[in-house]
Design an enzyme around this catalytic site. Structure first.
Site, short mmCIF file in Angstrom:
data_model
loop_
_atom_site.label_atom_id
_atom_site.label_comp_id
_atom_site.label_asym_id
_atom_site.label_seq_id
_atom_site.Cartn_x
_atom_site.Cartn_y
_atom_site.Cartn_z
N LYS A 93 27.11 41.00 55.66
CA LYS A 93 27.71 42.31 55.42
C LYS A 93 27.07 42.85 54.14
CE LYS A 93 30.88 45.37 53.90
NZ LYS A 93 30.89 45.96 52.54
N SER A 95 34.96 40.09 43.47
CA SER A 95 36.19 40.10 42.69
C SER A 95 37.20 39.08 43.20
CB SER A 95 36.82 41.49 42.74
OG SER A 95 37.28 41.78 44.06
N ARG A 96 38.16 38.76 42.34
CA ARG A 96 39.22 37.84 42.76
C ARG A 96 40.03 38.46 43.89
NH1 ARG A 96 43.70 34.88 38.90
NH2 ARG A 96 41.94 35.04 37.45
N GLY A 154 39.11 40.66 46.12
CA GLY A 154 38.35 40.66 47.35
C GLY A 154 38.25 39.29 47.97
N GLY A 155 37.99 38.27 47.15
CA GLY A 155 37.89 36.92 47.65
C GLY A 155 39.20 36.42 48.25
N GLU A 159 33.08 32.95 45.32
CA GLU A 159 32.92 32.93 43.86
C GLU A 159 33.55 34.21 43.33
OE1 GLU A 159 29.68 34.06 40.69
OE2 GLU A 159 28.86 32.80 42.27
N CYS A 173 28.33 36.72 36.30
CA CYS A 173 29.57 35.96 36.49
C CYS A 173 29.72 34.86 35.46
CB CYS A 173 29.62 35.37 37.90
SG CYS A 173 28.08 34.58 38.41
N GLU A 191 39.45 38.71 33.57
CA GLU A 191 38.02 38.97 33.45
C GLU A 191 37.77 40.46 33.31
OE1 GLU A 191 33.87 38.03 35.88
OE2 GLU A 191 35.72 38.34 36.99
#
Length: 526
Positions: free
Chosen positions: A184, A242-243, A245-246, A265, A301, A392
């Site tokens: 994607k 991002s957190r 999104g993950g 990640e 990151c 973050e």
């Protein structure tokens, strides 16, 4: 090669029909031609179906053919020449030298995994001979190898348009494992993605790979991305972002009738522990910190988002040096207007928290999407009491935690979340304190480094780019280095299977001449 606004589905270049989107030049905050068509549900279905059909054939190809395919992808990417770098510069605001280096890293990753494939150790071929006369019960013939999980969904990352994108580490390691890939593309670098995807497609055709071994879709993450993870033919996910999104992808994968692993990640502030001896003796430490903080506009990151030290005159001197170094830093263009807005908002929220003070700020200009570097400070008690200080901030901003003593330094180390990296600056005089920190850092981070900063992730066999949650969704894995292949493999045991049906790596004569474990002993020629 002309950019046409197309995605790749197997051997076809396709213009999506579900609306259009354009990439944006962040230095101008202006759209870039051409328009890219968005994938429909039927196009997603075709990409996944092709990948599933290709899986069994692709995973059983001779290792040499799989390795050659990876090397050919690298060659075809290099064949794109300056056009790839020019488009990536336009879409990301990143400088030419950075992108040329990233292109080299991308190709080196592909070639590293070609070597891993040829080596064959990733298969973990293991043979336990039958013991028909064993008492009280005989042992059957047992043989083990690892096979690919199945088609892998890979999400391109915003901050690495090449090395963590269409043909980046997730794609390279999945293909090396014998898994077809459906990418994607990230909306921030659509033209770059099309160029690379067509290079992969060209390599696949040239190497006569099964048609569905690679596809690339374009679409909104909330629709195409989530539907891709939910598709029954997808068996694993590689994600960098991002957190939020993950975690959204993790929830989708876990809610499937057949849950699948998501290797995400996500979030890391990468604490840097500056011990007294290093503060006293390393005059270059303030400048080295400022350089690491602002590298790539802070959009790594592994950016040093947290500094920790015990109060002392040496720390005061470091602060003076860091202030001067940061104030001399000019702003740099961030990857997208959205990332820039998130950065400025994050810095403003940090500055508004009680007990936080500004130490230094970089130069400010009217640059569009320009990130201004910043260093803030607070004490350990305030940090421990306010969870918002741990978030973050994606960009060149760091927070210094001033500790009263060694015990408080260790307490803060115990408190922080899981990290990709943890750095310790120390001399021989600091060994006792470093020894107290090390067990905690081993539990908190995937990579521990001394007298350096985490920015700069070497592509090597021993590298670990992962860590405990929330830095990644699975602390047992890495997204960089040879071990990244392990994410997309699973073991299969073969009991009393006829020799004619065994894969070459499990046959008695070892035709691949790979390292194997035979009856508990490491062997090459048996």
């Amino acid at each position: 090669m002309q950019i046409k606004g197309e995605m790749i589905i197997g051997r076809q270049a396709v213009q999506g029909k579900e609306g259009t989107v354009k990439a944006v030049d962040p230095s101008l905050n202006a759209q870039i031609e051409p328009a890219f068509g968005l994938a429909s549900a039927s196009e997603l279905e075709r990409a996944c179906a092709l990948a599933w059909t290709a899986f069994d054939q692709y995973r059983e190809l001779p290792l040499e053919r799989r390795a050659k395919f990876l090397e050919t992808i690298a060659d075809r990417i290099m064949d794109l020449g300056p056009a790839l770098i020019e488009r990536a510069m336009q879409e990301t605001g990143l400088p030419q030298a950075r992108l040329e280096g990233e292109r080299g890293r991308t190709c080196n990753q592909l070639r590293l995994f070609a070597k891993v494939v040829r080596d064959g150790r990733f298969l973990t071929a293991t043979l336990d001979s039958a013991l028909p006369d064993r008492q009280p019960a005989p042992r059957p013939d047992l043989r083990l190898r690892k096979i690919g999980l199945g088609p892998v969904a890979v999400f391109g990352a915003s901050n690495f348009p090449l090395a963590f994108s269409v043909a980046g580490g997730d794609t390279a390691s999945a293909l090396a494992a014998g898994c077809p890939v459906v990418v994607k593309a990230h909306s921030a670098h659509l033209g770059t993605s099309e160029l690379v995807a067509k290079a992969v497609q060209k390599a696949a055709i040239e190497c006569d790979m099964p048609e569905g071994v690679f596809s690339m879709l374009i679409g909104a993450g909330q629709t195409i991305g989530q539907n891709l993870v939910a598709h029954p033919h997808i068996k694993a996910v590689g994600f960098t972002g991002s957190r939020s999104g993950g975690i959204a992808l993790m929830k989708t994968a876990a809610a499937r009738p057949e849950p699948i692993p998501v290797y995400a990640e996500m979030s890391s502030i990468n604490p840097v522990f500056m011990l007294e001896g290093a503060l006293q003796s390393n005059a270059r430490l303030p400048q080295a910190f400022a350089d690491s903080l602002t590298l790539g506009a802070g959009q790594f990151c592994t950016n040093p988002g947290l500094l920790l030290a015990i109060d002392s005159p040496a720390l005061d001197k470091f602060i003076e040096g860091a202030k001067a170094a940061i104030e001399a830093k000019n702003p740099a263009t961030m990857l997208t207007p959205g990332i820039h807005q998130a950065y400025t908002s994050g810095v403003a929220k940090l500055a508004a928290i009680e007990g936080v003070s500004l130490v230094a700020q970089g130069a400010t200009t009217g640059m569009t999407c320009g990130a201004v570097a910043a260093l803030y400070s607070t004490d350990a008690a305030n940090f421990l009491a306010k969870p918002d200080l741990e978030g973050e901030i994606f960009g060149p901003c760091s927070l210094l935690i001033r500790c009263r003593n060694e015990a408080e330094l260790v307490q803060v180390a115990e408190h922080v979340e899981g990290q990709l990296t943890a750095a310790v600056h120390a001399t021989a005089a600091d060994i006792a304190t470093a020894r107290k920190l090390l067990p905690t850092l081993e539990r908190k981070a995937g990579r521990i480094l001394f007298n350096g900063f985490g920015t700069g992730v070497e592509v090597a066999h021993a590298m670990v780019h992962g860590g405990p949650f929330p830095s990644t969704s699975d602390s047992r894995s890495t997204s960089v280095g040879a071990s990244a292949i392990d994410r997309f493999l699973r073991p299969v045991c073969y009991q009393d299977v006829p020799a004619e049906l065994l894969a070459p790596e499990l046959s008695n004569d070892n035709p691949l001449n790979i390292a194997r474990v035979v009856n508990g002993d490491l062997a090459w020629n048996a």
